[in-house]
Design a protein around this motif. Sequence first.
Motif, mmCIF file in Angstrom:
data_model
loop_
_atom_site.group_PDB
_atom_site.id
_atom_site.type_symbol
_atom_site.label_atom_id
_atom_site.label_comp_id
_atom_site.label_asym_id
_atom_site.label_seq_id
_atom_site.Cartn_x
_atom_site.Cartn_y
_atom_site.Cartn_z
ATOM 1 N N ASP A 206 0.860 -7.650 -9.057
ATOM 2 C CA ASP A 206 1.570 -6.349 -9.434
ATOM 3 C C ASP A 206 2.536 -5.758 -8.213
ATOM 4 N N LEU A 207 2.412 -5.866 -6.978
ATOM 5 C CA LEU A 207 3.230 -5.267 -6.140
ATOM 6 C C LEU A 207 4.615 -6.313 -5.978
ATOM 7 N N ALA A 208 4.497 -7.604 -6.283
ATOM 8 C CA ALA A 208 5.788 -8.463 -6.557
ATOM 9 C C ALA A 208 6.537 -7.851 -7.649
ATOM 10 N N LEU A 209 5.962 -7.632 -8.917
ATOM 11 C CA LEU A 209 6.469 -7.346 -10.063
ATOM 12 C C LEU A 209 7.395 -5.919 -9.397
ATOM 13 N N LEU A 210 6.733 -4.927 -8.922
ATOM 14 C CA LEU A 210 7.221 -3.530 -8.585
ATOM 15 C C LEU A 210 8.760 -3.811 -8.068
ATOM 16 N N GLY A 211 8.859 -4.985 -7.112
ATOM 17 C CA GLY A 211 10.208 -5.381 -6.430
ATOM 18 C C GLY A 211 11.328 -6.075 -7.263
ATOM 19 N N LEU A 212 10.611 -6.522 -8.484
ATOM 20 C CA LEU A 212 11.533 -7.475 -9.287
ATOM 21 C C LEU A 212 12.980 -6.756 -10.002
ATOM 22 N N PHE A 213 12.715 -5.464 -10.225
ATOM 23 C CA PHE A 213 13.737 -4.881 -10.926
ATOM 24 C C PHE A 213 14.057 -3.429 -10.214
ATOM 25 N N GLY A 214 13.639 -3.287 -9.330
ATOM 26 C CA GLY A 214 14.381 -2.379 -8.393
ATOM 27 C C GLY A 214 13.674 -0.691 -8.464
ATOM 28 N N LEU A 215 12.398 -0.930 -8.302
ATOM 29 C CA LEU A 215 11.505 0.391 -7.721
ATOM 30 C C LEU A 215 12.189 1.364 -6.887
ATOM 31 N N PRO A 216 12.291 2.736 -7.514
ATOM 32 C CA PRO A 216 12.700 3.468 -6.253
ATOM 33 C C PRO A 216 11.770 3.701 -5.029
ATOM 34 N N ARG A 217 12.330 3.776 -4.173
ATOM 35 C CA ARG A 217 11.390 3.803 -2.795
ATOM 36 C C ARG A 217 10.255 2.955 -2.478
ATOM 37 N N LEU A 218 10.684 1.655 -2.697
ATOM 38 C CA LEU A 218 9.696 0.475 -2.899
ATOM 39 C C LEU A 218 9.202 0.381 -1.495
ATOM 40 N N GLU A 219 9.789 0.302 -0.429
ATOM 41 C CA GLU A 219 9.288 0.102 0.993
ATOM 42 C C GLU A 219 8.253 1.250 1.179
ATOM 43 N N THR A 220 8.410 2.313 0.850
ATOM 44 C CA THR A 220 7.523 3.542 0.968
ATOM 45 C C THR A 220 6.246 3.228 0.147
ATOM 46 N N VAL A 221 6.182 2.843 -1.042
ATOM 47 C CA VAL A 221 5.146 2.467 -1.767
ATOM 48 C C VAL A 221 4.326 1.169 -1.251
ATOM 49 N N LEU A 222 5.124 0.154 -0.653
ATOM 50 C CA LEU A 222 4.254 -0.840 -0.204
ATOM 51 C C LEU A 222 3.628 -0.328 1.131
ATOM 52 N N ALA A 223 4.552 0.306 1.956
ATOM 53 C CA ALA A 223 4.008 0.546 3.401
ATOM 54 C C ALA A 223 2.849 1.245 3.296
ATOM 55 N N ALA A 224 2.560 2.196 2.132
ATOM 56 C CA ALA A 224 1.384 3.137 1.990
ATOM 57 C C ALA A 224 0.350 2.254 1.218
ATOM 58 N N TYR A 225 0.603 1.445 0.597
ATOM 59 C CA TYR A 225 -0.295 0.275 0.093
ATOM 60 C C TYR A 225 -1.177 -0.254 1.075
ATOM 61 N N ASP A 226 -0.302 -0.853 1.774
ATOM 62 C CA ASP A 226 -0.788 -1.710 2.915
ATOM 63 C C ASP A 226 -1.519 -0.810 4.036
ATOM 64 N N ALA A 227 -1.106 0.429 4.132
ATOM 65 C CA ALA A 227 -1.805 1.387 5.170
ATOM 66 C C ALA A 227 -3.223 1.438 4.500
ATOM 67 N N GLU A 228 -3.258 1.723 3.085
ATOM 68 C CA GLU A 228 -4.742 2.008 2.622
ATOM 69 C C GLU A 228 -5.535 0.847 2.521
ATOM 70 N N PHE A 229 -5.099 -0.355 2.216
ATOM 71 C CA PHE A 229 -5.807 -1.328 1.985
ATOM 72 C C PHE A 229 -4.875 -2.584 2.660
ATOM 73 N N PRO A 230 -5.155 -3.000 3.788
ATOM 74 C CA PRO A 230 -4.226 -3.954 4.464
ATOM 75 C C PRO A 230 -4.158 -5.359 3.697
ATOM 76 N N LEU A 231 -2.846 -5.659 3.209
ATOM 77 C CA LEU A 231 -2.593 -6.938 2.625
ATOM 78 C C LEU A 231 -2.534 -8.015 3.520
ATOM 79 N N ALA A 232 -3.003 -9.313 3.137
ATOM 80 C CA ALA A 232 -3.086 -10.376 3.774
ATOM 81 C C ALA A 232 -1.737 -10.967 4.607
ATOM 82 N N ASP A 233 -1.992 -11.446 5.731
ATOM 83 C CA ASP A 233 -0.963 -11.709 6.531
ATOM 84 C C ASP A 233 0.233 -12.734 5.821
ATOM 85 N N GLY A 234 1.424 -12.618 5.809
ATOM 86 C CA GLY A 234 2.483 -13.149 5.205
ATOM 87 C C GLY A 234 2.640 -12.902 3.599
#
Length: 270
Positions: A206-234
């Motif tokens: 799901d997160l990869a698809l968010l980035g495929l066609f230009g979600l606004p403020r994507l970096e903020t979305v991903l950082a907030a997701y990772d802060a809530e439930f940390p993603l695996a390294d890499g």
Amino acid sequence: MSDTHVKTFANAQEAAAEAAGLAWLAEAESSGGTRIVRVLGRPSPTVLDLERIDDRSPTAVQAERFGRSLAHTHAAGARHWGAPAPGFPVDGPLRMGRSRTAFVAAEDAPESWGEFFAEYRIRDYVRRIVDAGGLDRTQAAVFDRVADRVQDGTLGSPQPALVGDRPARLHGDLWAGNVLWPADHAEPTGAVLIDANPHGGHSETDLALLGLFGLPRLETVLAAYDAEFPLADGWQDRVALHQLAPLLLHVLLFGGSYTDAALRAARRYA
């Protein structure tokens, strides 16, 4: 302006599948998941009346709320890899819509994400593209090598901790156009999701698809997701891997430049 958006489907099965999928995703709202558009009625077997959302550009606060709430949607989980929503109409093959996306029945459930993604999100599409003349055998072999590495676990990764070893509850078609940002900015989960293709899968898809066609403020979305439930390294290095499924779908439907994009992504992992 009407408060209702009328959506018409090719057949009653597709309408029923849409309603079932939205209801399944909405179950996660009670535990903090992203809000899902409401089905207000079904005036005929092929028509759904949906809530209309007045969509505007997101604020940073909305983007942060969405990232955190999406993590909770994923954490609601699914019964097995590739599982459709409960209530999915199962007369005939477990495929749906123009894309004929493959779902997996419980009795055929793969034991791992790698088995699911390799067979139902890479090989399944590649076979159909080859049959339609969209890839030659040499090109198809690139995807086969990636599928082998996904299936044997070489390219696998853990889910976020609160998802655990089970499949995440994915939206399944989470490109930017299916993420609506309410104009009043008051939605506690930041966004409202529409047009889902939900199933049990890996959160990073799901997160990869968010980035495929230009979600606004994507970096903020991903950082907030990772802060809530940390993603695996890499995880950043696996974005293109998880984008293979939507890219292959676009090759199947449209061909053209999507073929080159899919091949470039695949060669990174082959």
